[in-house]
Design an enzyme around this catalytic site. Structure first.
Site, PDB file in Angstrom:
ATOM      1  N   ALA A  93     -39.276 -89.569 -12.879  1.00  0.00           N
ATOM      2  CA  ALA A  93     -40.672 -89.830 -13.329  1.00  0.00           C
ATOM      3  C   ALA A  93     -40.992 -89.506 -14.676  1.00  0.00           C
ATOM      4  O   ALA A  93     -41.743 -90.128 -15.425  1.00  0.00           O
ATOM      5  CB  ALA A  93     -41.938 -89.223 -12.586  1.00  0.00           C
ATOM      6  N   THR A  94     -40.439 -88.559 -15.234  1.00  0.00           N
ATOM      7  CA  THR A  94     -40.522 -88.167 -16.722  1.00  0.00           C
ATOM      8  C   THR A  94     -40.050 -89.255 -17.495  1.00  0.00           C
ATOM      9  O   THR A  94     -40.766 -89.798 -18.593  1.00  0.00           O
ATOM     10  CB  THR A  94     -39.906 -86.824 -17.044  1.00  0.00           C
ATOM     11  OG1 THR A  94     -40.368 -85.680 -16.047  1.00  0.00           O
ATOM     12  CG2 THR A  94     -39.990 -86.487 -18.614  1.00  0.00           C
ATOM     13  N   GLN A 201     -46.498 -88.709  -7.309  1.00  0.00           N
ATOM     14  CA  GLN A 201     -47.185 -87.663  -6.128  1.00  0.00           C
ATOM     15  C   GLN A 201     -47.780 -88.673  -5.082  1.00  0.00           C
ATOM     16  O   GLN A 201     -48.139 -88.223  -4.023  1.00  0.00           O
ATOM     17  CB  GLN A 201     -48.264 -86.918  -6.671  1.00  0.00           C
ATOM     18  CG  GLN A 201     -47.802 -85.728  -7.526  1.00  0.00           C
ATOM     19  CD  GLN A 201     -47.066 -84.728  -6.888  1.00  0.00           C
ATOM     20  OE1 GLN A 201     -46.683 -84.796  -5.736  1.00  0.00           O
ATOM     21  NE2 GLN A 201     -46.198 -83.838  -7.675  1.00  0.00           N
ATOM     22  N   SER A 221     -40.600 -90.985  -8.545  1.00  0.00           N
ATOM     23  CA  SER A 221     -39.550 -90.054  -8.514  1.00  0.00           C
ATOM     24  C   SER A 221     -38.862 -89.875  -6.992  1.00  0.00           C
ATOM     25  O   SER A 221     -39.586 -89.570  -6.246  1.00  0.00           O
ATOM     26  CB  SER A 221     -40.173 -88.677  -9.226  1.00  0.00           C
ATOM     27  OG  SER A 221     -38.865 -87.737  -9.349  1.00  0.00           O
ATOM     28  N   HIS A 223     -37.151 -86.977  -6.002  1.00  0.00           N
ATOM     29  CA  HIS A 223     -37.386 -85.605  -5.524  1.00  0.00           C
ATOM     30  C   HIS A 223     -38.566 -85.352  -5.030  1.00  0.00           C
ATOM     31  O   HIS A 223     -38.971 -84.161  -4.188  1.00  0.00           O
ATOM     32  CB  HIS A 223     -36.552 -84.635  -6.474  1.00  0.00           C
ATOM     33  CG  HIS A 223     -37.561 -84.422  -7.683  1.00  0.00           C
ATOM     34  ND1 HIS A 223     -38.462 -83.338  -7.525  1.00  0.00           N
ATOM     35  CD2 HIS A 223     -37.805 -84.958  -8.896  1.00  0.00           C
ATOM     36  CE1 HIS A 223     -38.904 -83.065  -8.691  1.00  0.00           C
ATOM     37  NE2 HIS A 223     -38.573 -84.127  -9.583  1.00  0.00           N
ATOM     38  N   CYS A 347     -44.258 -77.175 -14.835  1.00  0.00           N
ATOM     39  CA  CYS A 347     -43.939 -77.282 -15.790  1.00  0.00           C
ATOM     40  C   CYS A 347     -44.241 -76.226 -17.049  1.00  0.00           C
ATOM     41  O   CYS A 347     -44.023 -75.742 -18.094  1.00  0.00           O
ATOM     42  CB  CYS A 347     -43.228 -78.664 -16.404  1.00  0.00           C
ATOM     43  SG  CYS A 347     -44.607 -79.769 -15.543  1.00  0.00           S
TER      44      CYS A 347
HETATM   45  C1  LIG Z   1     -42.965 -84.549 -10.754  1.00  0.00           C
HETATM   46  C2  LIG Z   1     -44.019 -85.053 -11.638  1.00  0.00           C
HETATM   47  C3  LIG Z   1     -43.221 -85.867 -12.798  1.00  0.00           C
HETATM   48  C4  LIG Z   1     -42.183 -85.534 -13.272  1.00  0.00           C
HETATM   49  O1  LIG Z   1     -41.168 -86.187 -12.389  1.00  0.00           O
HETATM   50  P1  LIG Z   1     -39.395 -86.100 -12.569  1.00  0.00           P
HETATM   51  O2  LIG Z   1     -39.091 -86.752 -11.691  1.00  0.00           O
HETATM   52  O3  LIG Z   1     -39.473 -84.469 -12.102  1.00  0.00           O
HETATM   53  O4  LIG Z   1     -39.337 -86.131 -14.029  1.00  0.00           O
HETATM   54  C5  LIG Z   1     -44.394 -86.883 -13.470  1.00  0.00           C
HETATM   55  N1  LIG Z   1     -45.565 -86.968 -13.025  1.00  0.00           N
HETATM   56  C6  LIG Z   1     -45.959 -86.503 -11.866  1.00  0.00           C
HETATM   57  C7  LIG Z   1     -47.420 -86.596 -11.362  1.00  0.00           C
HETATM   58  C8  LIG Z   1     -45.218 -85.443 -11.183  1.00  0.00           C
HETATM   59  O5  LIG Z   1     -45.913 -84.623 -10.198  1.00  0.00           O
END
Ligand SMILES: *Cc1c(COP(=O)(O)O)cnc(C)c1O
Length: 409
Positions: A93-94, A201, A221, A223, A347
């Site tokens: 998601a990043t 989320q 994402s 994970h 983070c």
């Molecule tokens: C975890 C998260 C991200 C980042 O996702 P990654 O796949 O770990 O890079 C971005 N936005 C939200 C709302 C998240 O919970």
């Protein structure tokens, strides 16, 4: 290797009192990440072995991998009501958020240069927006209400004739509140601006449909929904076509949006994770809602002055964020090595500052610093909840007793 958390939980129940010494801590941090579902792990294994071809190769090895990618792409798309060819695989998601926000705004540069976002967004959205601001874009960061929810009128007021993009997360990662994305989507469509939503989320937790909700770009994402780390997707609407300036130059895979060889094993796992989430969402939401009610009820009787942060109703089933007045949450967590909790987003956990999300709700610093996020997931049991409440009651009690004994400073 220990893949089966369900059986791990069963054996820990039998061990009972030895929990603190001999077993894994209880995991209650499902918004930071989720364990890979054993079914996901199983499905990925052949793609680390025999089925190793490059999915972009024309021969039989390549085709076997490409078939698996195509099937996973369909499963990811189905979870959010998209077409398979609207799914662009990324590393998570990043990256999806960076590609959506920077890609959309850079593509429109010279025509539209204004961005609307929200103060409680994930850092990767806020920092992408800040990077664009350094490149000359202008930004409106809309605040939230005490509930953590966005006021639709504030978004409406922020949109202007030069607005390129509105970016609003679907579910907040710290307080679990669900934003009114369909209403925001309708508004953006009416005003002729693009809507991006960070649904990391939300995907797999609440029903999402990019058409019904008028979403142009959506980040997810793996994970966060019991898939592997290092894989995610950006939904990019095809009709009418959303255009993006890519972040990476290369072989122009993924419709040119994201160059690079696709990681077949991770994509297969992501697909299975999305399929399981879709099939089990209704039942799992009901189970987690019951579990969360048990948690809240027990917490309120164990620690009567506990306060819930964020809207009580408009939130995902697997999250609460609570304040224990007078308690330093960092000190509390340090006393709870046997319960994995968080004081905010992972983070920014290294920072001493109270959460910017809780501050945005108008909470005083002391109350924000007294807050803990509790994340429930697919493998959380009644026992996990009861154990965590017992330990929270003990350690909150000890901290308060210590405080009472300490001379006032
Ligand atoms: C975890 C998260 C991200 C980042 O996702 P990654 O796949 O770990 O890079 C971005 N936005 C939200 C709302 C998240 O919970």
């Amino acid at each position: 290797m220990e893949f089966d958390r369900r059986s791990a939980s069963r054996s820990s129940r039998e061990e009972g009192l030895t929990r603190g010494n001999t077993r894994q801590p209880v995991y209650l941090d499902a918004q930071a990440t989720t364990p890979c579902d054993p079914r996901v792990v199983e499905a990925m294994l052949p793609y680390f072995g025999d089925v190793f071809g490059n999915p972009h190769s024309e021969h039989a090895f390549g085709r076997a991998a490409a078939d698996a990618v195509a099937s996973a792409r369909a499963d990811v798309a189905a979870l959010i009501g998209a077409e398979p060819r609207e799914i662009v695989f990324t590393s998570g998601a990043t990256e999806s958020n960076n590609l959506a926000v920077k890609g959309a705004v850079r593509f429109l540069r010279g025509r539209r240069d204004h961005i609307v976002t929200v103060v409680t967004e994930h850092k990767c959205v806020l920092e992408s927006v800040a990077a664009l601001q350094r490149e000359g874009a202008s930004v409106t960061r809309v605040g939230v209400q005490r509930s953590g929810l966005i006021d639709l009128a504030a978004i409406d007021a922020a949109i202007g004739s030069r607005t390129a993009l509105v970016s609003v997360m679907a579910v907040n990662n710290e307080i679990g509140v669900v934003q009114p994305i369909a209403e925001i989507g309708a508004l953006c469509r009416q005003r002729g601006v693009l809507l991006h939503t960070d649904a990391a989320q939300a995907a797999g937790k609440i029903p999402l449909d990019v058409r019904v909700m008028s979403i142009d770009l959506m980040s997810i994402s793996a994970h966060k929904l019991y898939g592997p780390k290092g894989i995610g997707a950006l939904y990019v609407r095809r009709q009418p076509r959303v255009r993006l300036a890519p972040l990476l130059d290369g072989g122009a895979q993924e419709r040119g949006f994201r160059s690079g060889t696709l990681p077949t094993p991770l994509i297969v796992g992501f697909g299975v994770a999305c399929r399981i989430a879709r099939e089990e969402m209704a039942a799992e939401t009901a189970r987690l809602s019951r579990l969360r009610q048990r948690l809240l009820d027990r917490l309120r009787s164990a620690i009567p002055d506990v306060r819930l942060n964020g809207d009580e109703k408009q939130r995902i089933a697997g999250n609460i964020n609570v304040a224990f007045p007078g308690i330093d949450a960092e000190a509390l967590l340090a006393r709870l090595p046997d319960v994995a909790l968080s004081t905010g987003s992972a983070c920014s956990a290294a920072a001493v500052e109270p959460s910017y999300v809780l501050r945005a709700l108008g909470m005083p610093d002391a109350e924000a610093a007294a807050s803990v996020r509790i994340g429930l997931g697919r493998f959380t049991t009644d026992d996990d909840i009861d154990y965590a409440v017992d330990r929270l009651r003990e350690e909150v009690g000890r901290l308060r007793a210590d405080d009472g004994l300490a001379p006032a400073s």
